[in-house]
Design a protein around this motif. Structure first.
Motif, mmCIF file in Angstrom:
data_model
loop_
_atom_site.group_PDB
_atom_site.id
_atom_site.type_symbol
_atom_site.label_atom_id
_atom_site.label_comp_id
_atom_site.label_asym_id
_atom_site.label_seq_id
_atom_site.Cartn_x
_atom_site.Cartn_y
_atom_site.Cartn_z
ATOM 1 N N ASP A 1 83.220 127.194 -2.742
ATOM 2 C CA ASP A 1 81.854 127.282 -2.240
ATOM 3 C C ASP A 1 81.585 128.679 -1.701
ATOM 4 N N GLY A 2 80.297 129.003 -1.552
ATOM 5 C CA GLY A 2 79.915 130.291 -0.970
ATOM 6 C C GLY A 2 79.190 131.171 -1.954
ATOM 7 N N PRO A 3 78.728 132.333 -1.483
ATOM 8 C CA PRO A 3 77.980 133.261 -2.352
ATOM 9 C C PRO A 3 78.812 133.716 -3.543
ATOM 10 N N ASP A 4 78.150 133.829 -4.683
ATOM 11 C CA ASP A 4 78.828 134.261 -5.906
ATOM 12 C C ASP A 4 78.617 135.761 -6.074
ATOM 13 N N ILE A 5 79.586 136.555 -5.592
ATOM 14 C CA ILE A 5 79.449 138.005 -5.678
ATOM 15 C C ILE A 5 79.626 138.506 -7.106
ATOM 16 N N ALA A 6 80.243 137.673 -7.969
ATOM 17 C CA ALA A 6 80.493 138.106 -9.340
ATOM 18 C C ALA A 6 79.184 138.376 -10.085
ATOM 19 N N GLN A 7 78.164 137.561 -9.826
ATOM 20 C CA GLN A 7 76.890 137.750 -10.525
ATOM 21 C C GLN A 7 76.228 139.062 -10.124
ATOM 22 N N ILE A 8 76.223 139.344 -8.821
ATOM 23 C CA ILE A 8 75.638 140.601 -8.353
ATOM 24 C C ILE A 8 76.447 141.782 -8.858
ATOM 25 N N ALA A 9 77.771 141.655 -8.808
ATOM 26 C CA ALA A 9 78.637 142.743 -9.271
ATOM 27 C C ALA A 9 78.412 143.031 -10.748
ATOM 28 N N ALA A 10 78.212 141.975 -11.544
ATOM 29 C CA ALA A 10 77.986 142.156 -12.977
ATOM 30 C C ALA A 10 76.657 142.869 -13.234
ATOM 31 N N LEU A 11 75.649 142.564 -12.430
ATOM 32 C CA LEU A 11 74.350 143.225 -12.582
ATOM 33 C C LEU A 11 74.459 144.714 -12.283
ATOM 34 N N ILE A 12 75.147 145.052 -11.202
ATOM 35 C CA ILE A 12 75.276 146.453 -10.802
ATOM 36 C C ILE A 12 76.265 147.189 -11.697
ATOM 37 N N GLY A 13 77.259 146.455 -12.219
ATOM 38 C CA GLY A 13 78.372 147.087 -12.928
ATOM 39 C C GLY A 13 78.044 147.668 -14.284
ATOM 40 N N ASP A 14 76.952 147.231 -14.901
ATOM 41 C CA ASP A 14 76.584 147.811 -16.190
ATOM 42 C C ASP A 14 76.122 149.259 -15.977
ATOM 43 N N PRO A 15 76.641 150.235 -16.752
ATOM 44 C CA PRO A 15 76.293 151.642 -16.525
ATOM 45 C C PRO A 15 74.796 151.935 -16.571
ATOM 46 N N ALA A 16 74.092 151.352 -17.521
ATOM 47 C CA ALA A 16 72.655 151.616 -17.619
ATOM 48 C C ALA A 16 71.923 151.075 -16.391
ATOM 49 N N ARG A 17 72.264 149.858 -15.991
ATOM 50 C CA ARG A 17 71.612 149.278 -14.818
ATOM 51 C C ARG A 17 72.000 150.036 -13.552
ATOM 52 N N ALA A 18 73.240 150.491 -13.481
ATOM 53 C CA ALA A 18 73.670 151.272 -12.319
ATOM 54 C C ALA A 18 72.866 152.564 -12.207
ATOM 55 N N ASN A 19 72.602 153.209 -13.345
ATOM 56 C CA ASN A 19 71.794 154.437 -13.338
ATOM 57 C C ASN A 19 70.360 154.156 -12.909
ATOM 58 N N MET A 20 69.817 153.035 -13.345
ATOM 59 C CA MET A 20 68.464 152.656 -12.942
ATOM 60 C C MET A 20 68.386 152.434 -11.433
ATOM 61 N N GLY B 1 67.800 138.713 -10.943
ATOM 62 C CA GLY B 1 68.911 138.716 -9.993
ATOM 63 C C GLY B 1 68.502 139.077 -8.577
ATOM 64 N N GLY B 2 67.226 139.389 -8.381
ATOM 65 C CA GLY B 2 66.729 139.681 -7.042
ATOM 66 C C GLY B 2 67.007 141.081 -6.535
ATOM 67 N N LEU B 3 67.414 141.994 -7.415
ATOM 68 C CA LEU B 3 67.717 143.354 -6.976
ATOM 69 C C LEU B 3 66.507 144.277 -7.052
ATOM 70 N N LEU B 4 65.513 143.893 -7.846
ATOM 71 C CA LEU B 4 64.305 144.697 -8.004
ATOM 72 C C LEU B 4 63.059 143.898 -7.668
ATOM 73 N N ARG B 5 62.002 144.622 -7.384
ATOM 74 C CA ARG B 5 60.659 144.049 -7.276
ATOM 75 C C ARG B 5 59.776 144.848 -8.231
ATOM 76 N N VAL B 6 58.663 144.271 -8.619
ATOM 77 C CA VAL B 6 57.758 144.968 -9.521
ATOM 78 C C VAL B 6 56.327 144.760 -9.047
ATOM 79 N N LYS B 7 55.518 145.820 -9.149
ATOM 80 C CA LYS B 7 54.114 145.749 -8.782
ATOM 81 C C LYS B 7 53.291 146.337 -9.915
ATOM 82 N N GLY B 8 52.197 145.671 -10.224
ATOM 83 C CA GLY B 8 51.297 146.162 -11.254
ATOM 84 C C GLY B 8 50.201 147.024 -10.662
ATOM 85 N N GLN B 9 49.881 148.110 -11.344
ATOM 86 C CA GLN B 9 48.777 148.970 -10.937
ATOM 87 C C GLN B 9 48.096 149.469 -12.199
#
Length: 226
Positions: free
Chosen positions: A3-22, A58-66
């Motif tokens: 039980d508990g927070p799944d850090i693997a999902q967040i780590a996988a999101l950040i771990g991709d080089p393209a996403r890390a650069n973004m 994954g909840g790491l970004l927000r987006v706003k339209g303009q």
């Protein structure tokens, strides 16, 4: 399954080089379009869209339209704090980008960490405020003392306005280049904004780099010398 927070999902999101650069590009605190983030990551707009959807889900970004455009930013200071800590971990283990130059030195001196001052200048500010008794530091917790509150008020910061929000007033943030603490939280943001208002510094366009004017550098050293 534990039980508990799944850090693997967040780590996988950040771990991709393209996403890390973004994500790193958004550490300036400025919202960027999908096209701008694609260029930062060195990928096609179609591939960028796929990555951005994953980061949003994954909840790491927000987006706003303009108008016809959508602007992406980090979802909060907790994400920026995590990224800065990961940068410090990477730097401490020798995982550094190979491209160096004048910008690298400028980044190490002063840069935006989402919305507060980082680099050697940020560490200098934190150290000065702690040494002078403006900040109380204990067990990785930072609080503003009564003396510190008077200093901040005299410096032109409206603490009553800051306290309207439930976000932490003071927060320690491990600086990736200095490997020491700089000041984050609402007060860190307010200090940077106030120095911008005073004309001490400005943000280098298209970069996280902060540049001090000659007079601003002198006034910063006078105010926060250690």
């Amino acid at each position: 399954m534990k039980d508990g927070p799944d850090i693997a999902q967040i780590a996988a999101l950040i771990g991709d080089p393209a996403r890390a650069n973004m994500l790193t590009a958004l550490m300036s605190g400025k919202a960027l379009t999908a096209g701008e983030l694609a260029r930062e990551a060195g990928i096609s707009p179609q591939t960028a869209s796929s990555h951005l959807k994953k980061l949003l889900d994954g909840g790491l970004l927000r987006v706003k339209g303009q108008g016809r455009h959508k602007y992406y930013g980090l979802s909060g200071e907790d994400v920026a704090h995590t990224l800065e800590n990961l940068m410090g971990l990477a730097a401490g283990h020798g995982h550094l980008r190979t491209r160096t130059g004048p910008n690298d030195l400028e980044m190490r001196e002063a840069r935006v960490c989402y919305n507060h001052l980082a680099g050697s200048r940020g560490v200098q500010l934190f150290t000065s405020m702690r040494t002078r008794g403006f900040l109380d530091v204990s067990d990785d917790l930072v609080s503003l003392t009564e003396t510190g509150a008077r200093f901040c008020t005299d410096f032109g910061i409206d603490l009553d306005d800051l306290n309207k929000s439930r976000a932490p007033l003071c927060r320690p943030c491990l600086d990736w280049s200095e490997r020491e603490t700089h000041l984050a939280g609402k007060l860190g943001r307010a200090m940077l904004s106030r120095m911008e208002e005073l004309g001490w510094l400005s943000r280098k366009p298209g970069s996280r780099i902060i540049q001090f004017s000659r007079s601003g550098s002198a006034k910063f050293s006078e105010q926060f010398g250690t």
